[in-house]
Design a protein around this motif. Structure first.
Motif, mmCIF file in Angstrom:
data_model
loop_
_atom_site.group_PDB
_atom_site.id
_atom_site.type_symbol
_atom_site.label_atom_id
_atom_site.label_comp_id
_atom_site.label_asym_id
_atom_site.label_seq_id
_atom_site.Cartn_x
_atom_site.Cartn_y
_atom_site.Cartn_z
ATOM 1 N N ALA A 2 21.306 -14.237 12.717
ATOM 2 C CA ALA A 2 20.109 -14.160 13.547
ATOM 3 C C ALA A 2 18.888 -14.791 12.873
ATOM 4 O O ALA A 2 18.836 -14.950 11.661
ATOM 5 N N THR A 3 17.909 -15.101 13.709
ATOM 6 C CA THR A 3 16.601 -15.551 13.237
ATOM 7 C C THR A 3 15.647 -14.375 13.358
ATOM 8 O O THR A 3 15.510 -13.790 14.430
ATOM 9 N N VAL A 4 15.007 -14.036 12.242
ATOM 10 C CA VAL A 4 14.114 -12.887 12.178
ATOM 11 C C VAL A 4 12.704 -13.367 11.866
ATOM 12 O O VAL A 4 12.503 -14.164 10.950
ATOM 13 N N LEU A 5 11.746 -12.870 12.619
ATOM 14 C CA LEU A 5 10.340 -13.144 12.350
ATOM 15 C C LEU A 5 9.778 -11.957 11.572
ATOM 16 O O LEU A 5 9.869 -10.814 12.018
ATOM 17 N N VAL A 36 14.949 -16.030 8.008
ATOM 18 C CA VAL A 36 13.707 -15.273 8.164
ATOM 19 C C VAL A 36 12.521 -16.226 8.165
ATOM 20 O O VAL A 36 12.390 -17.068 7.280
ATOM 21 N N LEU A 37 11.691 -16.089 9.179
ATOM 22 C CA LEU A 37 10.480 -16.888 9.324
ATOM 23 C C LEU A 37 9.280 -15.984 9.072
ATOM 24 O O LEU A 37 9.080 -15.013 9.796
ATOM 25 N N PRO A 38 8.475 -16.265 8.037
ATOM 26 C CA PRO A 38 7.326 -15.403 7.746
ATOM 27 C C PRO A 38 6.102 -15.785 8.572
ATOM 28 O O PRO A 38 5.871 -16.964 8.850
ATOM 29 N N LEU A 39 5.335 -14.775 8.953
ATOM 30 C CA LEU A 39 4.059 -15.001 9.631
ATOM 31 C C LEU A 39 3.045 -14.007 9.080
ATOM 32 O O LEU A 39 3.164 -12.808 9.311
ATOM 33 N N ASP A 40 2.087 -14.514 8.320
ATOM 34 C CA ASP A 40 0.974 -13.702 7.837
ATOM 35 C C ASP A 40 -0.160 -13.886 8.828
ATOM 36 O O ASP A 40 -0.770 -14.962 8.884
ATOM 37 N N VAL A 41 -0.444 -12.869 9.599
ATOM 38 C CA VAL A 41 -1.450 -12.969 10.663
ATOM 39 C C VAL A 41 -2.801 -13.362 10.089
ATOM 40 O O VAL A 41 -3.551 -14.104 10.719
ATOM 41 N N GLY A 71 14.964 -11.187 16.296
ATOM 42 C CA GLY A 71 14.443 -9.903 15.875
ATOM 43 C C GLY A 71 13.115 -10.077 15.171
ATOM 44 O O GLY A 71 12.798 -11.167 14.694
ATOM 45 N N VAL A 72 12.343 -9.000 15.124
ATOM 46 C CA VAL A 72 11.019 -9.050 14.514
ATOM 47 C C VAL A 72 10.838 -7.830 13.608
ATOM 48 O O VAL A 72 11.095 -6.698 14.027
#
Length: 185
Positions: A2-5, A36-41, A71-72
């Protein structure tokens, strides 16, 4: 797989929340073969975020990451018994059903166990209203249990890692089961 954010809702550059997310991602999700794709808001342009300007390239990219993810993992520090205002600003600009069919793992950090219910009473209802297919059991970690070694790596103190492991494993299992269709209201 899976790809997870992995979404960090902390405004701090030296965030223990972000460290917890990276630890979970590295120790359990990436190790299990998930992308896993990181996102720092906090790295999103504040003006575009607060104005809800989804035509801004950085904000448009963030929305695209949500759309791509199976998934997140949502991580937030707890302030005043709720998730961060920064995370709230991001959730406000997402489409109403941005989490439809997705597995979601809510994680929170804070200085006192008095904030442990913030996941269930503040964050979970919002994630649910966004159509999350499966919100696994969330987990709250005390700031003082997130340790930074001299080499910059993160460890979890005491029983925290042992207790968090099964929570992350349940999320990984929800990813393997595939998309869950959420009923649209």
């Amino acid at each position: 797989m899976a790809t997870v954010l992995s979404v960090s809702g902390s405004p701090s550059r030296t965030s223990r929340t972000a460290r917890l997310l990276r630890h979970v991602v590295d120790a359990r999700l990436t190790a299990a073969g998930h992308t896993v794709l990181p996102l720092d808001v906090r790295t999103l342009p504040a003006e575009a975020l607060l104005a809800g300007d989804t035509s801004d390239p950085a904000l448009a990219r963030a929305l695209e990451l949500f759309a791509r993810a199976d998934g997140v993992v949502v991580g937030t520090p707890v302030y005043k018994a709720a998730y961060s205002g920064l995370l709230k600003a991001l959730l406000d600009v997402l489409p109403q059903y941005a989490l439809a069919g997705k597995a979601v793992l809510p994680l929170a950090t804070g200085g006192s166990t008095a904030h442990v219910l913030a996941i269930d009473y503040a964050l979970r209802p919002v994630l649910s209203s966004m159509g999350a297919g499966h919100i696994v059991q969330g987990w709250f970690v005390l700031d003082r249990h997130i340790l930074v070694r001299e080499d910059g790596t993160t460890t979890l103190d005491g029983d925290t890692g042992a207790l968090l492991g099964p929570v992350v494993d349940a999320f990984a299992q929800a990813l393997v089961r595939g998309p869950v269709l959420a009923a649209a209201s």
